[in-house]
Design an enzyme around this catalytic site. Structure first.
Site, short mmCIF file in Angstrom:
data_model
loop_
_atom_site.label_atom_id
_atom_site.label_comp_id
_atom_site.label_asym_id
_atom_site.label_seq_id
_atom_site.Cartn_x
_atom_site.Cartn_y
_atom_site.Cartn_z
N GLU A 482 8.35 -9.79 2.04
CA GLU A 482 8.97 -9.54 0.82
C GLU A 482 10.28 -10.28 0.53
OE1 GLU A 482 8.89 -5.63 -1.11
OE2 GLU A 482 6.88 -5.22 0.00
N HIS A 693 15.73 5.87 4.98
CA HIS A 693 16.85 5.73 4.32
C HIS A 693 18.35 6.02 5.16
CE1 HIS A 693 13.61 6.92 1.68
NE2 HIS A 693 14.03 6.14 0.60
N1 GLN Z 1 6.70 -2.64 -0.89
C1 GLN Z 1 7.90 -1.87 -1.40
C2 GLN Z 1 8.89 -2.46 -0.05
O1 GLN Z 1 8.46 -2.40 0.94
C3 GLN Z 1 8.11 -0.72 -1.63
C4 GLN Z 1 9.28 -0.39 -1.88
C5 GLN Z 1 9.53 1.26 -2.49
O2 GLN Z 1 8.62 1.86 -2.25
N2 GLN Z 1 10.37 1.59 -2.96
O3 GLN Z 1 10.07 -2.42 -0.18
#
Ligand code: GLN
Ligand code: ZN
Length: 751
Positions: A482, A693
């Site tokens: 991503e 997190h």
């Molecule tokens: N596919 C997204 C990522 O990995 C999912 C993010 C999320 O769930 N907030 O960042």
């Protein structure tokens, strides 16, 4: 006519708080420098509201991380494991918020949950048998004095004890009934401390009142407030509610000795009716929340004024429906949007003017007033936003479009054979660390400093490296990482017709994380393939399966500012059709596993159970099925959800009919597992085995333990192994270490 603001954004007009906090976390600035930044933000926010002529301005609405955590801290509700670290107050506070790993120990953060039906998250306070509830903090008093010194007479805003207790987690044998009296007594002390500094009005936020309440809740609320209201110390008390109506307790509330009562007339579907049928005491003031604190459209004065006029209440203050924390700072920051659009929006700062204008217009012969006529004109003309083809496509959807065939059990068999994955397959949620270079590449491309080819080339290198890294780590189902996405909604929005974007319209999501929701302006459709090229390229780099990665329609809608001129259902279906085009394109390009993230599925779930299905799930869940119902049986559909409670909507989640679901579980102590078992959950599951997190690296042993607990509730053949969310906010080093431990743990269990 007076005005009131429940709370103001606190991240700073240019996200100063985020940047300063992150520097502080990295050890680049001192505690004092961070405190100074915070002070400046508070000052600017207060003066802004004062200049706008707001009568009742809140103090104590600022927070370094979260107001619920502030409240816990204020009353010494700090589990011993954090105190044992022996850190400074502020560092202890951040340890509760973010976890701590360092020379003084290793402690996880408190659990984090969505704040009612918003995309803001609060930290869940923990009360155990050793907790000594006691007013040890001074934040509300300090911030009241600070404001007074700036010449702003504020109402300190407190999270009320009822809401606080209802949101807290009791980890020992004590229950609410064991502690509420002590907590109430400490609130009474706080009221008195504020009174002695000269506070004339204190706001108690009790949003929990808009949920379904039973007799014991009502009894608890009455006991708490009879005590507080009997000890006002000459201070006036505002009971502030928001995010809905208080139908279960309205009749009781108006009998209590509150001086002002704040009610939500935007989301509170029954608020007006409650006032009309039960009346509103003439000795109290109604803070009428008509300016929407959650959406960014201009207030419709005609509507608001007629709502206000119909109430038949004598003493009215014009207020916001909830804290303005949930909208961006100011339209002034938006330099690229044309005024044709901008004039239809109001962010926090513009909402202050709306409050003032409404207050000026109310009670006058407003139909001839300039401000009123100008506002009317906005609602009569708007740049065309319709797309007849999309409207027709939505109208043509039939029941069979919502059903995927063959049924799950058959697909599961086919997929196991074709994919041939090991037991406990390992994977990630999609994003890999968005390091400085990744962001720089995107920014330079946006600014036109590099060519499209250069931009793509860079990302391809990143993808190739990411794939190689995942192979080395030994993951089973890979992702492309991503790198092209700034955000999981804006990125998609940019490839959809009907969307508008802002430059700096940031809204706090949790702690230092802010989001910039795009605006749905008109009918939505897909402009062009969105993710296909990136996924195809990733696939060409490896023999292992690569998951395509999309955001689902419910999340896209929930994390955008929605239209108010068509229904949410209509909007979701338009988006679902657009994402369906993308799913089918990925499949046609050889992507055999496709993840459709629904991180925010639960977010708009109505706060009252009785509304869950009829007002939301009955269209949100089918909308998800619409997105994948046309794929082949062998194409494996994943979905992912984060930080919220699913326990009570497990059947609805199963009804999404995905093949695999991954979700956040590590921060909520795996409670959800029982619920999966009880409900005979059919979908394969990957409950996150560690919390992404925080920068903490989980050990192999810790992950094995988590997996062992999971195996007690989930069949081995259905269990996946993955982190609890995307890795984009993490650094490379901790990510690699964590994932290696994750793979080692899966292997250990397989053995
Ligand atoms: N596919 C997204 C990522 O990995 C999912 C993010 C999320 O769930 N907030 O960042
Ligand atoms: Zn997530």
């Amino acid at each position: 006519m007076n005005t009131s603001v429940i709370g103001y954004p606190r991240i700073g007009k240019d996200r100063e708080l985020k940047f300063a906090s992150e520097k502080f976390f990295a050890g680049a600035i001192s505690e004092n420098e961070l405190l100074e930044t915070a002070k400046n933000i508070r000052k600017e926010d207060l003066l802004k509201q004062k200049e706008a002529g707001i009568t009742y301005i809140s103090s104590n609405d600022f927070s370094f991380y979260d107001n619920v955590l502030d409240t816990a801290f204020l009353f010494n509700i700090i589990p011993q494991r954090y105190k044992d670290l022996g850190l400074s107050d502020l560092e202890t506070y951040f340890a509760l918020a973010r976890g701590y790993q360092g020379e003084r120990g290793n402690v996880k953060a408190l659990a984090m949950k969505k704040w009612f039906n918003t995309n803001y998250h609060y930290l869940v306070p923990e009360i155990d048998d050793d907790t000594v509830i006691s007013l040890t903090g001074t934040k509300p008093v300090d911030e009241f004095i600070e404001a007074k010194e700036l010449g702003v007479d504020t109402k300190p805003a407190l999270i009320g004890p009822f809401t606080f207790l209802k949101l807290a987690k009791f980890t020992g044998s004590k229950k609410i009934s064991d502690v509420y009296q002590v907590l109430t007594a400490e609130y009474v002390k706080l009221v008195s401390a504020l009174a002695s500094e000269g506070a004339g009005l204190i706001e108690f936020d009790e949003p929990y009142l808009v949920r379904d309440l039973d007799d014991s809740d009502i009894g608890l609320f009455k006991s708490i407030y009879s005590e507080i209201l009997a000890n006002k110390n000459g201070v006036k008390i505002l009971l502030q509610t928001y995010f809905g109506d208080i139908r279960d307790i309205y009749a009781d509330v108006i009998k209590l000795d509150f001086d002002l009562i704040g009610l939500d007339l935007v989301e509170g579907r029954k608020t007006a009716e409650l006032i009309k049928t039960n009346g509103f005491p003439s000795d109290k003031i109604l803070v009428a929340g008509v300016v929407n604190g959650k959406n960014i459209w201009r207030n419709d004065y005609k509507k608001s004024l007629s709502v206000l006029n119909d109430l038949g209440v004598g003493n009215i203050v014009i207020g916001t429906s909830c804290s303005l924390l949930h909208v961006p700072y100011t339209l002034e920051n938006e330099t690229k949007l044309s005024d044709d659009y901008k004039k239809h929006f109001a962010f926090a700062e513009e909402k202050l003017s709306e409050l003032k204008e409404l207050a000026d217009l109310y009670g006058t012969d407003y139909e001839n007033a300039d401000q009123y006529k100008k506002n009317r004109a906005l609602f009569e003309g708007r740049i065309n936003s319709e797309d007849k083809a999309v409207q027709a496509e939505v109208a043509a959807i039939t029941d069979s479009d919502y059903v995927r065939l063959p049924v799950f059990e058959e697909r599961e068999k086919i997929q196991k054979e074709i994919l041939d994955l090991p037991l406990f397959p390992t994977t990630t949620i999609g994003s890999f660390p968005q390091t400085q270079d990744v962001r720089k590449n995107r920014q330079e491309f946006r600014k036109g400093l590099i060519t499209k080819e250069e931009y793509i080339e860079f990302n391809k290198k990143k993808i190739a490296k990411c794939i190689k890294l995942q192979e080395e780590i030994g993951l089973d189902v890979l992702v492309h990482g991503e790198f092209e996405r700034n955000d999981m909604v804006e990125y998609f929005g940019e490839h959809l017709n009907g969307y508008l974007f802002t430059e700096k319209a940031w809204v706090q999501s949790y702690g230092t994380r802010n989001v910039k929701p795009p605006i749905i302006w008109g009918d939505v459709s897909r402009k062009e393939p969105i993710t296909v090229e990136w996924s195809k390229f990733a696939r060409s780099c490896t023999n292992k399966p690569v998951k395509g990665m999309l955001t689902g329609p419910v999340t896209i809608l929930n994390w955008s500012f929605p239209r108010e001129d068509i229904s949410i259902k209509e909007s979701i279906l338009q988006i679902a059709l657009a994402i369906r085009d993308e799913v089918l394109d990925l499949e046609a390009n050889g992507i055999g596993i496709i993840q459709i993230d629904e991180a925010a599925l639960r977010e708009k779930l109505p706060l009252r159970k009785s509304d869950w299905y009829s007002e939301y799930l009955d269209f949100a869940i089918p909308a998800f099925r619409l997105v994948h119902s046309k794929v082949k049986p062998e194409t494996q559909i994943h979905t992912h959800m984060c930080y919220s409670e699913f326990t009570d909507i497990i059947p609805a989640i199963d009804a999404m009919d995905a093949d695999v679901i991954t979700f956040e579980a590590s921060r909520s102590d795996l409670q959800i597992l029982d619920s999966l078992k009880e409900n005979n959950f059919k979908t394969e599951v990957g409950p996150g085995v560690y919390d992404i997190h925080s920068p903490r690296v989980p050990s192999v042993e810790e992950i094995v333990n988590a997996l062992t607990k999971m195996r007690a509730k989930i069949e081995d053949s259905k269990l996946w192994v993955n982190p609890d969310c995307g890795l984009k906010t993490r650094g490379n080093e901790e990510t690699v270490k964590s994932l290696k431990n994750l793979v080692a743990a899966a292997k250990q269990i397989r053995g």
